[in-house]
Design an enzyme around this catalytic site. Structure first.
Site, mmCIF file in Angstrom:
data_model
loop_
_atom_site.group_PDB
_atom_site.id
_atom_site.type_symbol
_atom_site.label_atom_id
_atom_site.label_comp_id
_atom_site.label_asym_id
_atom_site.label_seq_id
_atom_site.Cartn_x
_atom_site.Cartn_y
_atom_site.Cartn_z
ATOM 1 N N GLY A 56 0.820 -1.202 0.000
ATOM 2 C CA GLY A 56 0.000 0.000 0.000
ATOM 3 C C GLY A 56 0.856 1.254 0.000
ATOM 4 N N CYS A 57 0.237 2.352 -0.413
ATOM 5 C CA CYS A 57 0.959 3.625 -0.523
ATOM 6 C C CYS A 57 1.399 4.118 0.856
ATOM 7 C CB CYS A 57 0.093 4.654 -1.235
ATOM 8 S SG CYS A 57 -1.589 4.819 -0.583
ATOM 9 N N TYR A 58 0.466 4.121 1.806
ATOM 10 C CA TYR A 58 0.825 4.566 3.156
ATOM 11 C C TYR A 58 1.894 3.663 3.760
ATOM 12 C CZ TYR A 58 -3.138 7.847 3.686
ATOM 13 O OH TYR A 58 -4.009 8.895 3.582
ATOM 14 N N CYS A 93 5.334 4.330 2.479
ATOM 15 C CA CYS A 93 5.832 5.610 3.007
ATOM 16 C C CYS A 93 6.114 5.533 4.509
ATOM 17 C CB CYS A 93 4.813 6.710 2.699
ATOM 18 S SG CYS A 93 5.487 8.371 2.739
#
Lengths: 347, 347, 347, 347
Positions: free
Chosen positions: B150-152, B155
Site C-alpha cells: 500500500g501507498c501509506y 511511506c
C-alpha cells in the site's frame, strides 16, 4: 443601539488586518476610525482589498498620522518585532489588542531566546494578558493590553490545556502535528509562498524550531505546573484558510480516551464558539471557514494507553482576527458573540 | 533491443491502472497485450483516459475475454476483495504483481480480522511475496506472485524498518501522522471525494482503524521481532498526488536523531529511488510527483530522546504502479530502473 | 548510441529552465554541459529544484563563466529584454533556441512599439526563425537561431493559422479567450502570484494590451496576407500548468464548422504531437499535463455562421521547453519526438 | 424587532439549500420552520453539513411531512424538472422563490424544446416572475412565485441587458465566455466532479448546447425587442465558488467602449449589490466570494468597434441563494439588503 467606539487598525493591508475590517465593518458597536499601512499609505482600502469596494472606510494612512485623541481601542496587526516600539507610543487611555507575537511570552528571557533580541517594551510586556478567550476570560475582561494568541497555539492549547489541568495526560508525551493553510504566512511576496510552489504538494516546515513552540510550551507548563516540552511540527496545506491539529497524548494511568472527551465536553459546555463533536468524529477545517468556531474531538489510538485529539479552526478568524474581536467584546463588556455570528462558508 | 514480454493489466480504467499504462507504454521490454475494465469493456483506453489519445493500445475488454495463453505477466489493479478469485483462475505459468490489498497480509487470521471475511485463495496467499522493493528485493526476484504494498505502508515502512532492525528506536512508541492526496481514494464517484467536498479544507479520516495499519504493523513486528502496535492517522490533502509521513519515534538509550539519519543514509546508499536528504531537510511531495522517487530525512524533536522522520513519495507511482513495475523489473532480472526514469514534475 | 552534443541552459533556475533540465536529462542525444543562474550561481541544481536530487548535473554558474568553446547548442531561458545582449556574445558556431520574447517579432518597429525600446540585436533579429514546429518546420531545420514562440501564441496559432491559410474564416472576427495556469508567470516573488492571491478565484489580466497579441497578430497577418487585429484576453486559472484557448471565429460564406474541423484534421494528420479530437469534443488541459501534446477540436456556435475552436497544451512543455527541444531535434536532424515521449500525467 | 415569518426550504441538503440556511439563520425577519431532504430525511442539518453544528434548526423531513399551514414563504431548491409538481401542491397563500430552472422560461414551447418534455404546471408558469432583482424589481415586489435566475444568466444579463436596452451594442454579435467554480454542479456524486478529475486542469463543457442559453437569449431578446442568439460557452474552474463572464460585444456605430461603461455606471448607480468598477479594471471572483455582490467593468478590445465586458459574482449567492433572499426581501417589502450584508471572504 448604543453608541459606537472608535477603533484604529494598525497594519490594515495584511490579511489579518483585512479580516478585522471584514468583521468590524458590520460590528454594531464599532466605528472604524483609522486604518494604517505604511507602504500603501494614501491608497483606499478597496485598492488594497477590492472586496471592500463600496464600503465607507477611512483612507490608509501612516501610523504617525493617527489622531490618537479620537481613538478608543486599537487593533495592532503589525509584523512581529515591529510592534513593541509602536505600542509604547500609544496613549495609556487606549485599550489594545495586539495580534503580533511581541507580547505573548511573559518571560523576557524566553522572548530573547526565541526572537534573538531583548524585549523593547518590558513594562507593557509585564501588564499584557495572554488571551485565548475561553481559557483566560476573566483576565481579558480586566486587561488594557491583550496579547492575542497565535493561530497554531490556539488550536493546540484549547484541546490540551483542560486535559493537563485535569491531570489526565502525561505532560511529557504531547505530540502536536499541525497543518495550516497558506494565509498564515501573510501577504509578503516570497518565492516559497507562490501558487506554483505551494499548490499540489505538501511539506513540513520549521521542524523542531518553530516559534509557536514557545507559546505552546508556556501554556502547557502553566497548566501542568512544571516545565513542559512538546513536539510540534507545522505543515503547509495547499489551501487558504484553516488549521488542523492532530495531537497524540499519553493517558495517565486509569484514564481512557473517552474520559478525555468527557473532560473537554464539560469544559466547553455552554461556550458558543468551541464545539466538542461526538467521540471519534473527525472535524474538518472547511466547516469553520470564515467563522470564529472551533471544532474538536477525541479518538482512540491503536497504542494502548494513548489517545488522539483533533482540533480545527480558521487561522485568520479564531486563530487571529476573530479572537481579537472576541477579546475586545470581553474587554468592553459586550456580549461575546457580537459581530462574530458568521457561520462557516462551505463549500 | 531484446524481445518484449506481453503483459495484461486487469482494472485499467482506475487510476493505478492508468498509471501502469502511462509508464508501460514507454517501457522498452514490455508490450501491453490486454487491458480489462468490466464496466467500460468495449471502450478504447483514450475514451476512459484522454491522455492516451493517439497511442496504439488494445481495446478494453472484460476479464473473461483475456487470452491467457498470450500473456507472460499480469498486473492486477482490481478493488480489494475482488482479486482473490480472479487470480486463482490465472494459469500458474504467468507471473503476477497484485496491487490490491488481498495478498499483503501473510496471516490468514489477520486478513479475516481486518477485512471481515475469510481469505478465498489461501494457497496463493501462502506463496505471495510482500514487495517493498528495497526491503524485499531478494524474495521479489524469486516470486511468482508479488503483493505490491500500500501507498501509506511504503511511506511508513521505508524510513522505520531499518531503524527497528538496527534496534535504534522503541517499537512501542511509533506515531505515523500521514497525509495523502486524493487520488489514493480511487476513481469511484463518492460524495466525499467531490472537488467541492475536498478542496480548500483538510481533515483526518479512518482515525484509529485504517486497514493499512495491519500492513504497517506486520512489517514493524517482523523487523522488531515481536508484536508492534503503532499509531497511524491518515489525512486527506487537497491535492491529486503525494504522501507525506511525519513519524515521531522514541530513541533507544544512547541513540541520537543524527544516528537515525546515519542508519538510513547507509541503508539506502546506492539505491536509485530512495534518497536520504541532509539532516533537518524537509522533503516535499511535489518534488517526487509523477516519479518513482522517495525522499526522506530526519529532524530533531523538542522532546529529549525523540526524533522526527519525514518521508514523501507519489502514492500512484512508488506507492502503487511505479513500485509494481520496479518489482516486475526485479522479477524479470532487468535493470531495476527500466521504464521508471521519469523525474518529478514540478511545478 | 550516437555521440551526444553539449548544451548550455541559460536561466536554469526558472521554471522553463527546470523543464528543459527535466527533459534533457533523459534525452539520449544531449549532455547538459552548463547551467547558469546569476543570483543562484554556486548552488547545485538540486538546491534550486529538489526534484533533481541525485542527478549528475553541473553546478549553477554565472553566464560569464560559460566555456563557449565546449558548447554545441544553447537554450536561452532568460527574462524578456535581457536576452539580446547575451546572445550577441554567443559565438556564431553555436546554435541557439531562445525561449524569451526578444526575437519573436520580425518587425523592429513592432518590437519597439510593444516593448518600449529599440531592439538591441537587429542582425540576430533578422536571422531569427520563429518556430512553431508544425507550422515552420522547414525554416527551423535550417536556422541557427530559433525564436521559440510564446505559450499563448502557440495555443492560438496552431488552430487558427491553417483556417486563415485556407480562407475559411474572417480574419477580422477572431476572438481568443485564453486561460493559463500560474507557472506562465514565472518564479519571481510577486504578491499577485501568491497562493493566497490566486487560489479559489479567477480573473482576466492584461485585458486589451497583452504582449502576446503582437505575436498572435504577426502570425495571423502573415497567414491572411494582410494586417489582422484579433481580440485576445488572457485569464489566470488556479492551477500550475495548462492553457486552454476558446476561440470564436466567423465562417466565410459557404463554410461550416465541420469544414473547419476537416481542414485541421487534414493539416495535422501524421503529426505526432498535435491531435485533432472528434468534432464537438472538449479538450482538457489536464490530459496534456507534462507532455508535449496539443489537443484541439471544433464545435458549433449558437450564432449562425460562426464556430468555436478549442485548443489545449501544457504552457511549460509545448508552450515553452518541450517545443524548444522539438525545435532542437529538427535543427539537428534527429527524430522530432526524441526525448519528448512522455504521456500526460493525469490525475 | 418585528415579527418573523416562517419559511420552509425544500431541498436543504444540496449546496444552494445550505447557502439559504447559512444566510437565513442570521436573517432578522425569518424563522426557518421546515427543512426537507428526501434521501436524508431524519438526519439533522449538522449531519448533512457540519458547519451548522450548534445551530437550533429543525430536523430534515420529507416534503410530504411539511405542515403548510405553518409556512409563510417557501424556498424551493429542488433539482430541475422535479419542481413543477411539488409547487402545484403548495397552498396558494404561500409565497414561493423557486431556485430551479422550471419556471424561468416564460414560453412553454421554449421549455419543451430545451428540457425535452411539456411543462407540467402551465398555470404557475404563466404567473411566475423572472427575477434578477436589479432588472425586475417592480415585478418581483408583486409576485407570488419568483423564478430565481440561473447563475450564468445573472452574470450574463446584468452587464448586457442595459446595453441592449440602450441600443448601444449589436444584438447579433454577443459572445459570452463564462467560467464557473465547481459548486455550480451540485452535490451529486459524479465521476466528472471528483477532486481528481477537476483540480489542476481546465476545460469547457456543454459547448454549443447549454440550457442556460435559453434563459440568456430570452432576456436578450426581450431587451433587444427581437429574437437574439448569443454564443455562450461555460468552462469549469478548479475552485469552489465564483463565475466570471468575459463578454465580447460589437458597438453600434458611434458608440465607444467608454460609452458602455457610462451606461452601466448610470444604470447601477445606487444599487447596493452591483458595483461598476473603473474602466479597464479586471474584477476577480475571489473578492465577491460568499457575498451577494456583483463586480463588473468594461475594457477596450483590440478590434476597432468592439468592447469587452467583465462581470463576476458568487454562483451560490448572487447566482442562487443570495438573490433568492434578495427577492424575498423585495416581495416582503423589507430593506433589500436585510440578511445579506456579508462582505467577500478573501483570501
Amino acid at each position: 443601539m448604543s453608541e459606537k467606539i472608535a477603533v484604529a487598525i494598525l497594519g490594515a493591508s495584511g490579511y489579518t488586518g483585512a479580516e478585522l475590517v471584514r468583521m468590524l465593518a458590520l460590528h454594531p458597536r464599532v466605528r472604524i476610525a483609522a486604518l494604517t499601512a505604511d507602504r500603501k499609505a494614501g491608497s483606499t482600502m478597496a485598492e488594497a482589498f477590492p472586496q471592500f469596494t463600496g464600503l465607507d472606510l477611512p483612507r490608509l494612512i501612516a501610523i504617525g498620522e493617527v489622531d490618537w485623541a479620537s481613538i478608543d481601542l486599537v487593533f495592532c496587526a503589525l509584523p512581529h518585532a515591529t510592534t513593541q516600539e509602536v505600542l509604547k507610543a500609544v496613549p495609556a487611555s487606549i485599550k489594545i489588542v495586539d495580534l503580533s507575537a511581541d507580547f505573548r511570552l511573559s518571560d523576557p528571557e524566553a522572548y530573547a531566546y526565541w526572537y534573538g533580541h531583548p524585549h523593547k517594551a518590558l513594562e507593557l510586556q509585564a501588564e499584557a494578558v495572554y488571551g485565548i478567550t475561553e481559557l483566560d476570560r476573566a483576565a481579558v475582561a480586566k486587561a488594557r493590553l491583550v496579547a492575542n494568541p497565535g493561530c497554531y497555539t490556539t488550536c493546540g492549547q484549547l484541546p490540551v490545556i483542560p486535559l493537563l489541568e485535569a491531570g489526565a495526560i502525561d505532560p511529557d508525551q504531547i505530540v502536536i502535528d499541525a497543518k495550516s493553510g497558506v494565509s498564515g504566512a501573510g501577504r509578503a511576496a516570497k518565492e516559497a509562498n507562490l501558487f506554483t510552489e505551494v499548490s499540489e504538494g505538501f511539506h513540513a516546515y520549521g521542524v523542531g524550531h518553530h516559534r509557536h513552540m514557545a507559546e505552546l510550551e508556556q501554556g502547557f507548563s502553566k497548566a501542568a505546573g512544571r516545565p513542559v516540552r512538546a513536539a510540534f511540527t507545522p505543515h503547509l496545506v495547499p489551501m487558504n484558510r484553516g488549521i488542523l491539529s492532530t495531537i497524540y497524548v499519553k493517558l495517565q494511568p486509569g484514564r481512557t480516551a473517552e474520559d478525555l472527551h468527557a473532560i473537554l465536553a464539560e469544559r466547553y459546555q455552554g461556550e458558543h464558539f468551541v464545539k466538542v463533536l461526538p467521540f471519534g468524529t473527525s472535524p474538518q477545517t472547511r466547516h469553520v471557514r470564515g467563522s470564529n468556531f472551533v471544532f474538536m474531538s477525541v479518538a482512540a489510538d491503536r497504542r494502548p494507553g494513548h489517545a488522539i485529539l483533533l482540533c480545527v479552526l480558521d487561522n485568520l478568524v479564531k486563530g487571529a482576527s476573530g479572537q481579537a474581536i472576541q477579546n475586545m467584546n470581553v474587554m468592553m463588556g459586550w456580549p461575546e458573540t457580537t459581530g462574530l455570528e458568521q457561520i462557516g462558508l462551505f463549500p
